[in-house]
Design an enzyme around this catalytic site. Sequence first.
Site, PDB file in Angstrom:
ATOM      1  N   GLU A  29       0.833  -1.214   0.000  1.00 48.50           N
ATOM      2  CA  GLU A  29       0.000   0.000   0.000  1.00 48.50           C
ATOM      3  C   GLU A  29       0.860   1.253   0.000  1.00 48.50           C
ATOM      4  O   GLU A  29       0.425   2.315  -0.423  1.00 48.50           O
ATOM      5  CB  GLU A  29      -0.914   0.014   1.228  1.00 48.50           C
ATOM      6  CG  GLU A  29      -1.991  -1.043   1.163  1.00 48.50           C
ATOM      7  CD  GLU A  29      -3.050  -0.860   2.243  1.00 48.50           C
ATOM      8  OE1 GLU A  29      -4.121  -1.447   2.097  1.00 48.50           O
ATOM      9  OE2 GLU A  29      -2.804  -0.131   3.232  1.00 48.50           O
ATOM     10  N   ASP A  75       5.811  15.279 -25.920  1.00 41.08           N
ATOM     11  CA  ASP A  75       4.959  16.140 -25.095  1.00 41.08           C
ATOM     12  C   ASP A  75       3.897  15.316 -24.360  1.00 41.08           C
ATOM     13  O   ASP A  75       3.620  14.166 -24.718  1.00 41.08           O
ATOM     14  CB  ASP A  75       4.282  17.177 -26.015  1.00 41.08           C
ATOM     15  CG  ASP A  75       3.997  18.484 -25.293  1.00 41.08           C
ATOM     16  OD1 ASP A  75       3.960  18.495 -24.055  1.00 41.08           O
ATOM     17  OD2 ASP A  75       3.802  19.509 -25.991  1.00 41.08           O
ATOM     18  N   ASN A 104       0.218  16.619 -22.504  1.00 41.46           N
ATOM     19  CA  ASN A 104      -0.460  17.874 -22.192  1.00 41.46           C
ATOM     20  C   ASN A 104      -1.693  17.805 -21.307  1.00 41.46           C
ATOM     21  O   ASN A 104      -2.622  18.583 -21.482  1.00 41.46           O
ATOM     22  CB  ASN A 104      -0.817  18.585 -23.507  1.00 41.46           C
ATOM     23  CG  ASN A 104       0.399  19.327 -24.048  1.00 41.46           C
ATOM     24  OD1 ASN A 104       1.117  19.974 -23.288  1.00 41.46           O
ATOM     25  ND2 ASN A 104       0.641  19.221 -25.338  1.00 41.46           N
ATOM     26  N   CYS A 141       8.844  17.051 -22.548  1.00 42.28           N
ATOM     27  CA  CYS A 141       7.984  18.221 -22.423  1.00 42.28           C
ATOM     28  C   CYS A 141       6.656  17.738 -21.857  1.00 42.28           C
ATOM     29  O   CYS A 141       6.222  16.626 -22.146  1.00 42.28           O
ATOM     30  CB  CYS A 141       7.764  18.838 -23.807  1.00 42.28           C
ATOM     31  SG  CYS A 141       6.634  20.245 -23.826  1.00 42.28           S
ATOM     32  N   SER A 142       6.041  18.563 -21.046  1.00 40.99           N
ATOM     33  CA  SER A 142       4.676  18.262 -20.618  1.00 40.99           C
ATOM     34  C   SER A 142       4.028  19.605 -20.346  1.00 40.99           C
ATOM     35  O   SER A 142       4.141  20.138 -19.249  1.00 40.99           O
ATOM     36  CB  SER A 142       4.688  17.392 -19.364  1.00 40.99           C
ATOM     37  OG  SER A 142       3.372  17.255 -18.869  1.00 40.99           O
ATOM     38  N   GLY A 143       3.458  20.198 -21.404  1.00 38.36           N
ATOM     39  CA  GLY A 143       2.949  21.560 -21.273  1.00 38.36           C
ATOM     40  C   GLY A 143       4.045  22.424 -20.664  1.00 38.36           C
ATOM     41  O   GLY A 143       3.828  23.111 -19.671  1.00 38.36           O
ATOM     42  N   ASP A 168      11.709  16.046 -14.410  1.00 41.93           N
ATOM     43  CA  ASP A 168      12.207  15.264 -13.277  1.00 41.93           C
ATOM     44  C   ASP A 168      13.392  14.420 -13.713  1.00 41.93           C
ATOM     45  O   ASP A 168      13.660  14.255 -14.902  1.00 41.93           O
ATOM     46  CB  ASP A 168      11.077  14.399 -12.699  1.00 41.93           C
ATOM     47  CG  ASP A 168      10.458  13.464 -13.731  1.00 41.93           C
ATOM     48  OD1 ASP A 168      11.184  12.600 -14.254  1.00 41.93           O
ATOM     49  OD2 ASP A 168       9.253  13.599 -14.024  1.00 41.93           O
ATOM     50  N   ASP A 213       6.232  26.532 -20.546  1.00 43.71           N
ATOM     51  CA  ASP A 213       5.542  27.193 -21.652  1.00 43.71           C
ATOM     52  C   ASP A 213       5.570  28.706 -21.463  1.00 43.71           C
ATOM     53  O   ASP A 213       5.083  29.441 -22.318  1.00 43.71           O
ATOM     54  CB  ASP A 213       4.089  26.705 -21.742  1.00 43.71           C
ATOM     55  CG  ASP A 213       3.958  25.460 -22.606  1.00 43.71           C
ATOM     56  OD1 ASP A 213       4.949  25.094 -23.275  1.00 43.71           O
ATOM     57  OD2 ASP A 213       2.873  24.844 -22.617  1.00 43.71           O
ATOM     58  N   GLU A 217      17.242  43.182 -36.140  1.00 46.74           N
ATOM     59  CA  GLU A 217      17.079  42.042 -35.218  1.00 46.74           C
ATOM     60  C   GLU A 217      17.813  40.809 -35.747  1.00 46.74           C
ATOM     61  O   GLU A 217      18.441  40.070 -34.996  1.00 46.74           O
ATOM     62  CB  GLU A 217      15.592  41.721 -35.032  1.00 46.74           C
ATOM     63  CG  GLU A 217      14.869  42.717 -34.141  1.00 46.74           C
ATOM     64  CD  GLU A 217      13.353  42.526 -34.142  1.00 46.74           C
ATOM     65  OE1 GLU A 217      12.743  42.789 -33.105  1.00 46.74           O
ATOM     66  OE2 GLU A 217      12.784  42.136 -35.193  1.00 46.74           O
TER      67      GLU A 217
HETATM   68  C1  GLA Z   1       2.643  22.111 -25.137  1.00 45.68           C
HETATM   69  C2  GLA Z   1       4.128  22.410 -25.260  1.00 45.68           C
HETATM   70  C3  GLA Z   1       4.319  23.528 -26.257  1.00 45.68           C
HETATM   71  C4  GLA Z   1       3.729  23.145 -27.582  1.00 45.68           C
HETATM   72  C5  GLA Z   1       2.275  22.786 -27.417  1.00 45.68           C
HETATM   73  C6  GLA Z   1       1.704  22.229 -28.696  1.00 45.68           C
HETATM   74  O1  GLA Z   1       1.971  23.131 -24.498  1.00 45.68           O
HETATM   75  O2  GLA Z   1       4.695  22.702 -24.036  1.00 45.68           O
HETATM   76  O3  GLA Z   1       5.688  23.817 -26.380  1.00 45.68           O
HETATM   77  O4  GLA Z   1       4.451  22.063 -28.100  1.00 45.68           O
HETATM   78  O5  GLA Z   1       2.083  21.827 -26.399  1.00 45.68           O
HETATM   79  O6  GLA Z   1       0.391  21.880 -28.585  1.00 45.68           O
END
Ligand code: GLA
Length: 730
Positions: A178, A480, A482, A528-530, A536, A550, A616
């Site tokens: 557990e 990714d 999300n 990546c995760s959003g 981690d 993001d 630029e």
């Molecule tokens: C997530 C990622 C972004 C981009 C979007 C695409 O938010 O962090 O960098 O890739 O998804 O949907």
Amino acid sequence: MAVFFDEKKSLFTLYTKSSMYQIKADDLGVLLHTYYGKKTKNTDYSYLIFCKDRGFAGNPYDAGKDRTYSLETLPQEYPCFGSGDYRSSALRIRTVMGYKAIDLRYEGYEVLEGKYSIPGMPAVYAQEDDQADTLVITMRDEAESIFVYLYYGVLENLDVITRAVRIENRSEKPVYLEKAASMCLDQIYGSYDWMTFYGKHEMERELSRTPVHHGIQSVGSVRGSSSHHYNPFVILAERGASETQGSCYGFSLLYSGNFLAEAELDQINQTRVVMGIHPDQFEFELRPGEEFWTPEVAMAYSDSGFEKMSHIYHETYRNNLCRGKYKKARRPILMNNWEGTYFDFSGEKLAEMAAEAADLGVELFVMDDGWFGKRDSDESGLGDWYVNEEKLGCTLAELSDKIHDLGMKFGIWFEPECISEDSDLYREHPDWAFQIPGRKPVRGRYQLVLDFSRKEVRDHIFDQMSRVLDQVKVEYLKWDFNRSINDVYSAGLPAHRQGEILHRYVLGLYEFLQKLSDRYPDMLLEGCSGGGGRFDAGMLYYCPQIWCSDDTDAIERLKIQYGTSFGYPVSAVGSHVSASPNHQTGRKTPLSTRATVAMAGTFGYELDPMKLTEEEKKEIRGQIQNFKEYYDLIQDGRYFRLTSPYEEEAYTAWEFASEDSSEALVSVVSVKTYANAAPVYVKLRGLKEDQFYLMEGKRYLGGALMYGGFRLPAFRGEYESWNFHFVMEK
Ligand code: GLA
């Protein structure tokens, strides 16, 4: 050899370069924790333990009539629920009879050469020149024939001790885990602060520091992934510890799923830290003969503040956790189209952007979300990993050829774990998404999560992905994820084993990532995760870099990257220059400042280069040249937090110093300006005291720069930045 055993005293002492960890099996076979801290000569630290009848503190039967002996007050290595210790436990099991108790006693030990590894899960590894040993202590519960193996990886020169636990059922009946934490650390006295990293989407890893108080303080995740909201890295710091002074302990969990990190101050002011998989939504059946491995925790002790602790993690994770070609090879400077186009692009548009990027000196062009299935918004298409040629107006090979012809590498975005209801895959296999029969699922960004605990689901996605990756040359993949997981129910397991799903999901994810890197060893993987929702140490084992947030606003990034730097190296931090005004905050910042901040990471651009002015473009060419020049210093050098954005409102400063102190780059960003402002100074670090350093034609003594300081130019306005390059005089 870094592991010593004194048989007469049943005393284990583990040594790293500057720390020492001690464990003692007492006369009853209870495994006590006696010391973790600065290295001293080997001595039995159990003299510090003082036993007294505390009232309502139970006594194990075999302690006889000794009312002073209680597991509730003794410092232990791996405390168990139901053994008379009412504090937070590391292990809780339920038997087939329904009761919850286990009482582990010392059985024996083994010292193995080298560092152990964990089947199917990330672990720190030793390199050829590293001195590494493994201590395995066997504990046993007599009544249930449960064996628990405590693993200690002692990485002497890295100054790291890792812990993991293997639990084996040698009985004839199943048992149910557990709670199975990876580690426990008991400190018998001391005033400590609990430092954790909290946040949200677009604002990850903010530092929180609070005194450890009576009761349990905890951070964790029950979202199925480690999360934006709390990071699986925590610090226990002596009250008053600072960047360069005081004792602190780092605990970093190499795991990407649900986790819990607890700090408890008990009735006699002892502090206990427990860390591992979150017990919520966790119950694992161990059948006769089966075993279970917990994920690993990497612990680092510093006797001189956070800086030293962070350096230990930076070095270890860069060299002894990250793997593959890009652990050492220079990572390409990239341009990602996401903030430049979002979903609104064609192959022609991307090729146009890539041509412009190539002209600026960018080395890798990344096609982000929107190239597959039916995907013009985030409402559809996930799960259909075939190229949308209609949208692109060309084949993927044609696009990839165009980009390669520019002398650039080509990268693609995937979100393999998710599925849109509006997708062919969902129409065909609705049961592959996490859903509870008879209930409507919780949507996140309109999408559902695929049940990655099931092999057939993973295999199907893998086949789809490899069909794309085999078609064209892809040198980079952004992985990714999300949303957070909900509706945890798997058709792949019976009712009484649903508590295994989220851990099996993480194991499935790791298996997938391993398979992917085995098949495409030259491909650079970016996690990546959003942004940084799964930033981690577990992910770093598979992806040497992770998109940090993001939030690309350079000023907000100062805090995000500051917090991230406590437990993770700069080489892991995905960081890009984006357009101004910033898309998340609307803030306007100079291009130079955006580059200064992005250079404290893997560096790249995320904007539409067609919208850049000639001026630029010229500046960007210079930034790319600069980054290449400083690459080794930034990615492999030592990173110093010169100021804290939480304490110094006016500006943030950091420094990279080479390992041999022959050069240093100091970056400063002004955050707030004042009229008639007082002069501002920073003290450098990591230089040679007696050597002279040259900077813009001036000569400074290293010791003077570190202890006297360096005066910064008067700030001309907010959000300005400077980079000072100090080079040791030959
Ligand atoms: C997530 C990622 C972004 C981009 C979007 C695409 O938010 O962090 O960098 O890739 O998804 O949907």
